[in-house]
Design a protein around this motif. Sequence first.
Motif, PDB file in Angstrom:
ATOM      1  N   ILE A   1       0.852  -1.186   0.000  1.00 45.86           N
ATOM      2  CA  ILE A   1       0.000   0.000   0.000  1.00 45.86           C
ATOM      3  C   ILE A   1       0.888   1.236   0.000  1.00 45.86           C
ATOM      4  CG2 ILE A   1      -1.818   1.242   1.233  1.00 45.86           C
ATOM      5  CD1 ILE A   1      -2.555  -1.490   2.503  1.00 45.86           C
TER       6      ILE A   1
ATOM      7  N   HIS B   1       0.220  -7.731   4.052  1.00 47.60           N
ATOM      8  CA  HIS B   1       0.005  -6.370   3.549  1.00 47.60           C
ATOM      9  C   HIS B   1       1.132  -5.469   4.066  1.00 47.60           C
ATOM     10  CE1 HIS B   1      -4.236  -7.292   2.440  1.00 47.60           C
ATOM     11  NE2 HIS B   1      -4.223  -8.043   3.537  1.00 47.60           N
TER      12      HIS B   1
ATOM     13  N   ILE C   1       2.523  -1.739   4.491  1.00 48.44           N
ATOM     14  CA  ILE C   1       2.130  -0.328   4.455  1.00 48.44           C
ATOM     15  C   ILE C   1       3.385   0.494   4.204  1.00 48.44           C
ATOM     16  CG2 ILE C   1       1.178   1.608   5.757  1.00 48.44           C
ATOM     17  CD1 ILE C   1      -0.583  -0.368   7.240  1.00 48.44           C
TER      18      ILE C   1
ATOM     19  N   VAL D   1      -0.628   7.250   6.757  1.00 48.39           N
ATOM     20  CA  VAL D   1      -0.547   5.956   7.444  1.00 48.39           C
ATOM     21  C   VAL D   1      -1.899   5.600   8.043  1.00 48.39           C
ATOM     22  CG1 VAL D   1       0.435   4.758   9.438  1.00 48.39           C
ATOM     23  CG2 VAL D   1       1.923   6.063   7.924  1.00 48.39           C
TER      24      VAL D   1
ATOM     25  N   ALA E   1      -4.510   4.841   5.250  1.00 49.78           N
ATOM     26  CA  ALA E   1      -4.263   3.524   4.657  1.00 49.78           C
ATOM     27  C   ALA E   1      -4.671   2.415   5.617  1.00 49.78           C
ATOM     28  CB  ALA E   1      -2.790   3.388   4.277  1.00 49.78           C
ATOM     29  N   SER E   2      -4.366   2.579   6.897  1.00 45.49           N
ATOM     30  CA  SER E   2      -4.704   1.560   7.892  1.00 45.49           C
ATOM     31  C   SER E   2      -6.214   1.411   8.037  1.00 45.49           C
ATOM     32  CB  SER E   2      -4.068   1.917   9.239  1.00 45.49           C
ATOM     33  OG  SER E   2      -2.662   1.962   9.133  1.00 45.49           O
TER      34      SER E   2
ATOM     35  N   ILE F   1      -0.129  -7.614   8.768  1.00 45.18           N
ATOM     36  CA  ILE F   1       0.122  -6.243   8.320  1.00 45.18           C
ATOM     37  C   ILE F   1       1.552  -5.915   8.717  1.00 45.18           C
ATOM     38  CG2 ILE F   1      -0.768  -3.899   8.267  1.00 45.18           C
ATOM     39  CD1 ILE F   1      -2.871  -6.154   7.740  1.00 45.18           C
TER      40      ILE F   1
ATOM     41  N   GLY G   1       4.287  -2.944   8.704  1.00 43.77           N
ATOM     42  CA  GLY G   1       4.557  -1.527   8.471  1.00 43.77           C
ATOM     43  C   GLY G   1       5.979  -1.315   7.991  1.00 43.77           C
TER      44      GLY G   1
END
Length: 441
Positions: A7, A80, A82, A100, A103-104, A121, A123
């Motif tokens: 993302i 995923h 980020i 951030v 997107a989250s 997820i 980061g």
Amino acid sequence: MKLISVIGCGYLGAVHAACMAELGHTVIGLDTDTEKIAELAAGRAPFYEPGLNELLERNVAAGRLKFTSKYRDIADADVHFIAVGTPQLATGEGADLRFVDAASDALAAVLPRHRKVAPLIAGKSTVPVGTASRLAKLFGKRGAVLAWNPEFLREGFAVKDTLSPDRIVYGLPEKKSEAKLAEKLLDEVYARLLDEDIPKITADYATAELVKTSANAFLATKISFINAMAELCDATGADVTTLAKAIGHDDRIGKKFLRAGVGFGGGCLPKDIRAFIARAEELGAGRSLEFLRNVDAVNSRQRMRAVELLQESLDRPLEGATIAVLGAAFKPDSDDIRDSPALDIAAKVAELGATVRVTDPQAVDNVRRRQPERLVVDTVDEAIEGADAVMVLTEWKEYRKLNPKRVGKQVANKLVIDGRNCLEQGEWRDAGWQYVGMGRR
């Protein structure tokens, strides 16, 4: 192999997506900028990064890499990443976490609630310490697990740094079952790299967040230290390049990041150290990072120092003079002009009444688009023709290899300000140039 989403498809995300596909995974890159998505889907990077177009073309053609602007298209991914930007707040020094958080929230809204294996997820964005713990609660409500996996990319070397990093860091949850799952999934993502014995470091969320920000702060400190020494060398007649070479042989110090010049810039280092300071102050530990304010101040000072050297060395007033600025990107092998020392210096010189012609091998289109007031030309020859001084402010190979005898025939005055200490000063002086480096007087 995993189904991965990335993302944010800027410098970090686009490179990460392409490299994960190169490692054999099926990858979907997501960005809200539909024009950017169209470029990437056609196998073209919307910015200059060596080697990236080849990766994009190969993996898009192979069907391993796709791009979308719709979150529902990535809902079923196993992992995923980020990778959105965290710019400096317009109202302060802290990091702007709007992207951030957006997107989250958008990702959490599409995650399936019941999966046999919880989605991970990961980061990658550079964030203030404490962000991961906050986001973990959001994703936990959707049955997902969060890890923090900071990036350590250098623009111009981003593909190499992703496919052959010097370390991989996992920030894992406190709960043992979640930490075990997160580590297992990340190990599967990076299996080919781990098989090459690239060091893996596991840590808690806070440590993983601090690894990135503290690394940037340390690098910034080294750069500003040698730049402070450069000004002292100017005042004493010493030579900063010899000084750097001598202290660099001390293995406690090392040779890297000891090249004096006009300082660091770009979209990461300046804003990251300011956000680091701001977060420390929020936590009541601001005094411990007070020295970084001096690091930042020295860095800013170097830009004005280059202007002062030009004024001191030019045999006429700056007003009405023609100055060629070679370089617009904040570093070579990039078209990134965010917080570019070269453009900052060009603006200061223009404010003093000079005609400033700026050129760059890759960044001219970005300058024309973002700074339309700047006089930009496409070639070195156009920039230097009849110039009263030449300023080399980005150390592109093309500029390091310039022939001073040939260039000398085109300028009105043979004065070169080597803002990156990247030219062979003896060669330029032998060709009749007045050579002025940073700390090399």
